[in-house]
Design an enzyme around this catalytic site. Structure first.
Site, PDB file in Angstrom:
ATOM      1  N   ASN A 130      14.229 101.561  41.907  1.00  0.00           N
ATOM      2  CA  ASN A 130      15.150 100.558  42.437  1.00  0.00           C
ATOM      3  C   ASN A 130      16.035  99.972  41.343  1.00  0.00           C
ATOM      4  O   ASN A 130      17.245  99.831  41.526  1.00  0.00           O
ATOM      5  CB  ASN A 130      14.364  99.447  43.147  1.00  0.00           C
ATOM      6  CG  ASN A 130      14.018  99.844  44.568  1.00  0.00           C
ATOM      7  OD1 ASN A 130      14.784  99.597  45.485  1.00  0.00           O
ATOM      8  ND2 ASN A 130      12.889 100.517  44.737  1.00  0.00           N
TER       9      ASN A 130
ATOM     10  N   GLY B  40      18.810  93.893  44.247  1.00  0.00           N
ATOM     11  CA  GLY B  40      20.117  93.661  43.622  1.00  0.00           C
ATOM     12  C   GLY B  40      20.171  92.375  42.809  1.00  0.00           C
ATOM     13  O   GLY B  40      20.867  92.283  41.785  1.00  0.00           O
TER      14      GLY B  40
ATOM     15  N   LYS C 263       4.464 114.129  35.022  1.00  0.00           N
ATOM     16  CA  LYS C 263       3.580 113.265  34.246  1.00  0.00           C
ATOM     17  C   LYS C 263       2.765 114.060  33.217  1.00  0.00           C
ATOM     18  O   LYS C 263       2.521 113.607  32.109  1.00  0.00           O
ATOM     19  CB  LYS C 263       2.655 112.469  35.173  1.00  0.00           C
ATOM     20  CG  LYS C 263       3.400 111.484  36.094  1.00  0.00           C
ATOM     21  CD  LYS C 263       4.373 110.677  35.333  1.00  0.00           C
ATOM     22  CE  LYS C 263       5.004 109.461  35.949  1.00  0.00           C
ATOM     23  NZ  LYS C 263       5.142 109.213  37.323  1.00  0.00           N
TER      24      LYS C 263
ATOM     25  N   ASP D 187      12.320 107.476  35.914  1.00  0.00           N
ATOM     26  CA  ASP D 187      10.858 107.514  35.755  1.00  0.00           C
ATOM     27  C   ASP D 187      10.387 107.785  34.320  1.00  0.00           C
ATOM     28  O   ASP D 187       9.377 107.254  33.910  1.00  0.00           O
ATOM     29  CB  ASP D 187      10.260 108.565  36.696  1.00  0.00           C
ATOM     30  CG  ASP D 187       8.769 108.377  36.945  1.00  0.00           C
ATOM     31  OD1 ASP D 187       8.355 107.247  37.285  1.00  0.00           O
ATOM     32  OD2 ASP D 187       8.010 109.341  36.775  1.00  0.00           O
TER      33      ASP D 187
ATOM     34  N   HIS E  42       7.114 105.995  30.205  1.00  0.00           N
ATOM     35  CA  HIS E  42       7.230 105.896  31.669  1.00  0.00           C
ATOM     36  C   HIS E  42       8.328 104.874  31.978  1.00  0.00           C
ATOM     37  O   HIS E  42       8.053 103.748  32.397  1.00  0.00           O
ATOM     38  CB  HIS E  42       5.878 105.439  32.223  1.00  0.00           C
ATOM     39  CG  HIS E  42       5.748 105.533  33.712  1.00  0.00           C
ATOM     40  ND1 HIS E  42       4.812 104.822  34.422  1.00  0.00           N
ATOM     41  CD2 HIS E  42       6.420 106.270  34.635  1.00  0.00           C
ATOM     42  CE1 HIS E  42       4.908 105.111  35.708  1.00  0.00           C
ATOM     43  NE2 HIS E  42       5.883 105.975  35.860  1.00  0.00           N
TER      44      HIS E  42
ATOM     45  N   ARG F 187       3.686  93.785  37.964  1.00  0.00           N
ATOM     46  CA  ARG F 187       3.592  93.221  39.320  1.00  0.00           C
ATOM     47  C   ARG F 187       2.488  92.175  39.281  1.00  0.00           C
ATOM     48  O   ARG F 187       1.308  92.507  39.294  1.00  0.00           O
ATOM     49  CB  ARG F 187       3.255  94.350  40.298  1.00  0.00           C
ATOM     50  CG  ARG F 187       3.155  93.938  41.749  1.00  0.00           C
ATOM     51  CD  ARG F 187       2.697  95.120  42.595  1.00  0.00           C
ATOM     52  NE  ARG F 187       3.758  96.064  42.863  1.00  0.00           N
ATOM     53  CZ  ARG F 187       4.545  96.050  43.939  1.00  0.00           C
ATOM     54  NH1 ARG F 187       4.379  95.125  44.862  1.00  0.00           N
ATOM     55  NH2 ARG F 187       5.472  96.962  44.094  1.00  0.00           N
TER      56      ARG F 187
ATOM     57  N   ARG G 185      -1.756 110.438  42.811  1.00  0.00           N
ATOM     58  CA  ARG G 185      -2.420 110.952  41.599  1.00  0.00           C
ATOM     59  C   ARG G 185      -3.873 110.491  41.582  1.00  0.00           C
ATOM     60  O   ARG G 185      -4.190 109.388  41.992  1.00  0.00           O
ATOM     61  CB  ARG G 185      -1.707 110.433  40.342  1.00  0.00           C
ATOM     62  CG  ARG G 185      -0.409 111.155  40.022  1.00  0.00           C
ATOM     63  CD  ARG G 185       0.240 110.603  38.772  1.00  0.00           C
ATOM     64  NE  ARG G 185       0.669 109.242  38.967  1.00  0.00           N
ATOM     65  CZ  ARG G 185       0.033 108.167  38.572  1.00  0.00           C
ATOM     66  NH1 ARG G 185      -1.102 108.280  37.882  1.00  0.00           N
ATOM     67  NH2 ARG G 185       0.487 106.962  38.808  1.00  0.00           N
TER      68      ARG G 185
ATOM     69  N   ASN H 192       2.413 105.722  49.985  1.00  0.00           N
ATOM     70  CA  ASN H 192       2.903 106.471  48.814  1.00  0.00           C
ATOM     71  C   ASN H 192       3.682 107.722  49.260  1.00  0.00           C
ATOM     72  O   ASN H 192       3.739 108.721  48.558  1.00  0.00           O
ATOM     73  CB  ASN H 192       1.741 106.867  47.897  1.00  0.00           C
ATOM     74  CG  ASN H 192       2.217 107.363  46.533  1.00  0.00           C
ATOM     75  OD1 ASN H 192       3.180 106.845  45.971  1.00  0.00           O
ATOM     76  ND2 ASN H 192       1.547 108.383  46.003  1.00  0.00           N
ATOM     77  N   SER H 193       4.289 107.650  50.458  1.00  0.00           N
ATOM     78  CA  SER H 193       5.127 108.780  50.886  1.00  0.00           C
ATOM     79  C   SER H 193       6.375 108.805  49.998  1.00  0.00           C
ATOM     80  O   SER H 193       6.819 107.757  49.514  1.00  0.00           O
ATOM     81  CB  SER H 193       5.503 108.646  52.356  1.00  0.00           C
ATOM     82  OG  SER H 193       6.064 107.381  52.626  1.00  0.00           O
ATOM     83  N   ARG H 194       6.918 109.996  49.816  1.00  0.00           N
ATOM     84  CA  ARG H 194       7.963 110.150  48.782  1.00  0.00           C
ATOM     85  C   ARG H 194       9.099 111.052  49.250  1.00  0.00           C
ATOM     86  O   ARG H 194       8.959 111.819  50.205  1.00  0.00           O
ATOM     87  CB  ARG H 194       7.345 110.776  47.523  1.00  0.00           C
ATOM     88  CG  ARG H 194       6.212 109.943  46.916  1.00  0.00           C
ATOM     89  CD  ARG H 194       6.515 109.484  45.546  1.00  0.00           C
ATOM     90  NE  ARG H 194       5.560 108.501  45.063  1.00  0.00           N
ATOM     91  CZ  ARG H 194       5.750 107.789  43.963  1.00  0.00           C
ATOM     92  NH1 ARG H 194       6.833 107.944  43.234  1.00  0.00           N
ATOM     93  NH2 ARG H 194       4.857 106.902  43.574  1.00  0.00           N
TER      94      ARG H 194
ATOM     95  N   GLY I 156       2.470 113.938  40.850  1.00  0.00           N
ATOM     96  CA  GLY I 156       2.114 113.994  39.442  1.00  0.00           C
ATOM     97  C   GLY I 156       0.903 114.870  39.137  1.00  0.00           C
ATOM     98  O   GLY I 156       0.696 115.269  37.996  1.00  0.00           O
TER      99      GLY I 156
ATOM    100  N   TYR J 281      -0.230 117.429  45.111  1.00  0.00           N
ATOM    101  CA  TYR J 281       0.581 116.235  45.220  1.00  0.00           C
ATOM    102  C   TYR J 281       1.234 115.793  43.906  1.00  0.00           C
ATOM    103  O   TYR J 281       0.564 115.666  42.882  1.00  0.00           O
ATOM    104  CB  TYR J 281      -0.250 115.057  45.750  1.00  0.00           C
ATOM    105  CG  TYR J 281       0.655 113.945  46.213  1.00  0.00           C
ATOM    106  CD1 TYR J 281       1.241 113.990  47.473  1.00  0.00           C
ATOM    107  CD2 TYR J 281       0.985 112.892  45.375  1.00  0.00           C
ATOM    108  CE1 TYR J 281       2.117 113.015  47.889  1.00  0.00           C
ATOM    109  CE2 TYR J 281       1.866 111.902  45.783  1.00  0.00           C
ATOM    110  CZ  TYR J 281       2.423 111.971  47.042  1.00  0.00           C
ATOM    111  OH  TYR J 281       3.298 111.009  47.453  1.00  0.00           O
TER     112      TYR J 281
ATOM    113  N   SER K 157       3.553 102.457  38.126  1.00  0.00           N
ATOM    114  CA  SER K 157       3.932 103.220  39.308  1.00  0.00           C
ATOM    115  C   SER K 157       4.107 102.298  40.518  1.00  0.00           C
ATOM    116  O   SER K 157       3.301 101.396  40.733  1.00  0.00           O
ATOM    117  CB  SER K 157       2.852 104.256  39.607  1.00  0.00           C
ATOM    118  OG  SER K 157       2.718 105.102  38.481  1.00  0.00           O
ATOM    119  N   ALA K 158       5.161 102.563  41.275  1.00  0.00           N
ATOM    120  CA  ALA K 158       5.484 101.794  42.488  1.00  0.00           C
ATOM    121  C   ALA K 158       5.717 100.310  42.207  1.00  0.00           C
ATOM    122  O   ALA K 158       5.343  99.454  43.004  1.00  0.00           O
ATOM    123  CB  ALA K 158       4.421 102.000  43.564  1.00  0.00           C
ATOM    124  N   CYS K 159       6.322 100.007  41.065  1.00  0.00           N
ATOM    125  CA  CYS K 159       6.636  98.615  40.724  1.00  0.00           C
ATOM    126  C   CYS K 159       8.121  98.389  40.485  1.00  0.00           C
ATOM    127  O   CYS K 159       8.510  97.359  39.929  1.00  0.00           O
ATOM    128  CB  CYS K 159       5.827  98.160  39.520  1.00  0.00           C
ATOM    129  SG  CYS K 159       4.088  97.963  39.922  1.00  0.00           S
ATOM    130  N   GLY K 160       8.975  99.343  40.853  1.00  0.00           N
ATOM    131  CA  GLY K 160      10.398  99.024  40.875  1.00  0.00           C
ATOM    132  C   GLY K 160      11.313  99.754  39.908  1.00  0.00           C
ATOM    133  O   GLY K 160      12.474  99.372  39.778  1.00  0.00           O
TER     134      GLY K 160
END
Ligand code: GTP
Ligand code: SPV
Ligand code: MN
Length: 584
Positions: free
Chosen positions: A251, A497, A203, A274, A223, A403, A66, A370-372, A196, A194, A245-248
Site C-alpha cells: 500500500n 493515502g 523470500k 516487498d 524486506h 503493527r 508461509r 491471506n489471499s493474493r 514464499g 504457496y 508481512s501484511a503490514c502495509g
C-alpha cells in the site's frame, strides 16, 4: 561450480519426472502452460472479457501461508544460523529431503526455470534455476522474476547460480520442508505450493540466501518497499520501508497522495513493494534495487479507495489465489469495491453467501485473509522510470513500521544510524495471516526480517552497523505505526493515502526543513507539523510516548539481546543502556 546442466540432470534422476521442459517465457509456451493448467484443474480461467489474461488458483486448504516452523537454515555450524532461526545440519537436511524428493515427480513434468533477481546481467543481480513440478509456480515465477534467453546465456557462460529445487510432493504436510543451504547456494522446498514457500526467487533466494551473500559481500538484502516521492519542483526523494508481512508495504509503495497534494504537483513513483537490495554507492549514499519483477500482494482490503494504483495494475494478466469466485467468473474479496454479491464460491470451493457460517457457527470469509494476486510490475500506473535501473535509486530515509495497537507513536526519528539500527532491531508487531500462527499475537520482528534472515541475527545487526560506518551520507531512520487504536478499539490514524502526510514530515526532516520535539525514545513531530485533518488532541494522542509503557517495552529488549551473547555488538548494547537510563 558444477555445470548447470549437470545439476539439472542430477535432480531429474532424483525426482524421476516423465519429462523435462525448459522454460523460456515465450508467449507460445505460456499459452501452452495455461492450457495444460486449465485441463488439469490446477488453474481456472477467469472471465476474459472482464479480466483479460487473468486466471485463478485455489491452494490446498492446508497450504495458505508461509510455514515458518518448517523453514530451516542449514549451515554446518548451528551458531551461524543463530537463535532466531530453525536450524538443521546440512547432512540430515539433505538426507531427509532426498527421501521426499525421490520419485516425487513420477509421471509428472519437471519444469526448469532459469531466472534473474534484478536486471539481467547487472553486477548486482543474482541468477537462479528453479526446478518445479507445478504449473502454477512456473506461471507465478514468470511474473515475479526475469526469465528468458539472456539468463540462459549467462548460465552458458558459466555464471554462478542458486540451485532451487521445488516439488509439491503431494502437498503432504508431513513432507513439507523449506530448506536453505547458504554455504551451497542451494534451496530445497517440498510439500507446499504457496507464495514464499514455493516461489523460490522471492523470500528464499532474494532474502534468506541473499542476506547471507550480502553479509559476505558488504551489502544488505531487506524486506522493504522502495518508492520515490516527487515534489512540485520535480525533485524525487526515495524511501525504503520495512514492515512485517501484511503490514502495509504494498500500500505504501504505491500510495496515492491526498488530492490537495496531487493538485500541488506531488507524485509517487513505485520501485518495489516487498524486497530491496541495498548497497553503499561510490558517492557514500545508500542505493536500492528491487530484485523482483512483479507484485505478490494481499487481496483483502485492496480497493479503489485504499489502493487505486493496484486496482489498475491487477485488471489484466493477473493470477488470483484463494480469493472468492463470482458466478460470472470474476473475483471478489473482503474489502474490495463491490458489495457482497450473491452465489459466490469461496476460496475453499464451497458455495458462499453473506453470513455463511462454519459448523461451529463462526462467520466464514469468502476470500482467505491471506489471499493474493500476482501481477507484472510493468502494469503499475505509477511505476518509476528507474525501477529497473541496475544502479538503483538513492535512499533518503529508511522507515521501520510495526503493527501495534498501543505504545508506539505514529512516527518518530532516530538520533543517528546506530540508534536507528537499534530501533529496527527491537521492533515488535502483531502477527498477521501472512504466516501460520495466531493472528494478533505480539511478536518480535526485527527489521521485519525475523522469518527471512539467512544467518545469525547478531551478525546481521552488526552488519547493519558496519554498513552505516561505510556511508558518508546515511539515510535518516524512522519508525512508524499506522495501527495505533483508541480506547474503543478503532484505528486512530486513517492510514493509506493519509500516510503521505507523515512521509512529507520525514522528508522535511531529511532536508532540515522542520524541527522536531525530543522524547526519551527519539524525535517526534511538533503538533501542527503533521498536516492532517484530525483534531490536535487526536494527533497528540497518536504521537504520545508514555513513559511507563516505554520503560516496560525497553526492559523487555534485554532478554531478546541476551540470547545473542557476546556475538552482539557493544554498540547495540550501548543504545540499550542509554535508553534505559532515560527512565531511571
Ligand atoms: P506482504 O506482501 O505480506 O509482505 O504485506 P505488505 O506489507 O505489503 O502489506 P499490504 O500493503 O498488502 O497490507 C496488508 C493489509 O494491511 C491490507 O489488508 C491493507 O488493507 C492493510 N493496510 C495497509 N496500509 C494500511 C494503513 O495505512 N492503515 C490500516 N489501518 N491498514 C492498512
Ligand atoms: C510475505 O509474507 O511477506 C509475503 C508473501 O510477501 S510470501 O511470498 O508468501 O512471503
Ligand atoms: Mn513480504
Amino acid at each position: 561450480m558444477a555445470n548447470f546442466n549437470d545439476w539439472v540432470k542430477e535432480v531429474e534422476t532424483l525426482c524421476s519426472p516423465r519429462k523435462v521442459v525448459w522454460i523460456d517465457g515465450s508467449a507460445e509456451q505460456v499459452e501452452n502452460l495455461k492450457k495444460d493448467g486449465f485441463q488439469s484443474g490446477e488453474i481456472i480461467e477467469l472471465n476474459q472479457d472482464k479480466l483479460p489474461g487473468c486466471f485463478y488458483h485455489r491452494s490446498n486448504p492446508n497450504d495458505v501461508a508461509r510455514t515458518e516452523e518448517l523453514t530451516f537454515i542449514c549451515t554446518s555450524d548451528k551458531e551461524s544460523a543463530g537463535p532466531t532461526n530453525n536450524w538443521m545440519a546440512p547432512k540430515e537436511a539433505y538426507t531427509r529431503a532426498k527421501e521426499i524428493f525421490k520419485g516425487s515427480m513420477d509421471g509428472k513434468t519437471m519444469y526448469v526455470i532459469p531466472f534473474s533477481m534484478g536486471p539481467v546481467g547487472s553486477q548486482f543481480s543474482k541468477i537462479g534455476i528453479q526446478v518445479t513440478d507445478s504449473i502454477y509456480v512456473v506461471l507465478n515465477m514468470l511474473i515475479m522474476t526475469r526469465v528468458g534467453k539472456p539468463v540462459m546465456d549467462l548460465l552458458s557462460s558459466g555464471a554462478e547460480f542458486t540451485k532451487c529445487l521445488h516439488s509439491l510432493a503431494g502437498l503432504d504436510e508431513k513432507k513439507r520442508l523449506i530448506l536453505h543451504f547458504p554455504e551451497d547456494n542451494t534451496i530445497w522446498s517440498a510439500g507446499s505450493g504457496y507464495g514464499g514457500n514455493a516461489l523460490l526467487g522471492k523470500k528464499c533466494l532474494a532474502l534468506r540466501i541473499a542476506s547471507y551473500l550480502a553479509k559476505n559481500e558488504g551489502w544488505l538484502a531487506e524486506h522493504m518497499l522502495i518508492t520515490g516521492i516527487e515534489d512540485p519542483q520535480g525533485n524525487v526523494d526515495y524511501i525504503a520501508a520495512a514492515f512485517p508481512s501484511a503490514c502495509g508495504k504494498t500500500n505504501l509503495a504505491m500510495i496515492l497522495p491526498p488530492e490537495e497534494f496531487e493538485r500541488k504537483g506531488y507524485k509517487v513513483w513505485t520501485v518495489g513493494d516487498d524486497i530491496a537490495w541495498l548497497r553503499v554507492g561510490s558517492d557514500g549514499r545508500l542505493w536500492a534495487v528491487n530484485p523482483e519483477a512483479g507484485f505478490f500482494g494481499v487481496a483483502p482490503g485492496t480497493n479503489s479507495k485504499s489502493n487505486p494504483n493496484m486496482m489498475k495494475t491487477i485488471s489484466r494478466n493477473t493470477i488470483f489465489t484463494n480469493v472468492a469466485l463470482k458466478d460470472d467468473k470474476t473475483v471478489w474479496w473482503e474489502g474490495c469495491d463491490e458489495a457482497v454479491p450473491d452465489n459466490m464460491t469461496d476460496w475453499l470451493g464451497n458455495k458462499w453467501n453473506a453470513g455463511s457460517k462454519d459448523k461451529a457457527g463462526k462467520t466464514l470469509f469468502a476470500a482467505h485473509p491471506n489471499s493474493r494476486f500476482t501481477a507484472p510490475i510493468s502494469q503499475c500506473p505509477c511505476l518509476s522510470p528507474k525501477w529497473s535501473d541496475s544502479k538503483g535509486v538513492p535512499i533518503s530515509a529508511i522507515i521501520f513500521g510495526a503493527r501495534r495497537s498501543g505504545v508506539v507513536p505514529l512516527v518518530y526519528e532516530s538520533h543517528n544510524w546506530t540508534h536507528g539500527v537499534y530501533m529496527g532491531a527491537t521492533m515488535r508487531s502483531e502477527r498477521t495471516a501472512a504466516q501460520s500462527g495466531k493472528v494478533g499475537e505480539l511478536r518480535r520482528d526485527p527489521m521485519a526480517m525475523i522469518p527471512f534472515c539467512g544467518y545469525n541475527m547478531a551478525d546481521y545487526f552488526n552488519h547493519w552497523i558496519d554498513v552505516g560506518d561505510n556511508l558518508k551520507s546515511p539515510p535518516k531512520i524512522f519508525q512508524v505505526n499506522w495501527f495505533r487504536k483508541d480506547a474503543g478499539g478503532q484505528f486512530m490514524w486513517p492510514g493509506f493515502g493519509e500516510n503521505f502526510r507523515v512521509l512529507l514530515w520525514m522528508l522535511a526532516r531529511c532536508k532540515n526543513k522542520v524541527s522536531a520535539a525530543e522524547t526519551p525514545i527519539g524525535l517526534i513531530p511538533k503538533i501542527g507539523d503533521i498536516d492532517a485533518h484530525l483534531s490536535p488532541a487526536v494527533i497528540q494522542q497518536l504521537l504520545s510516548v508514555n513513559n511507563s509503557e516505554w520503560e516496560s517495552e525497553i526492559g523487555q529488549h534485554n532478554k531478546f539481546f541476551e540470547q545473542f551473547g557476546t556475538r552482539l555488538s557493544e554498540r547495540i548494547w550501548q543504545e540499550q543502556y542509554t535508553l534505559q537510563e532515560q527512565f531511571v
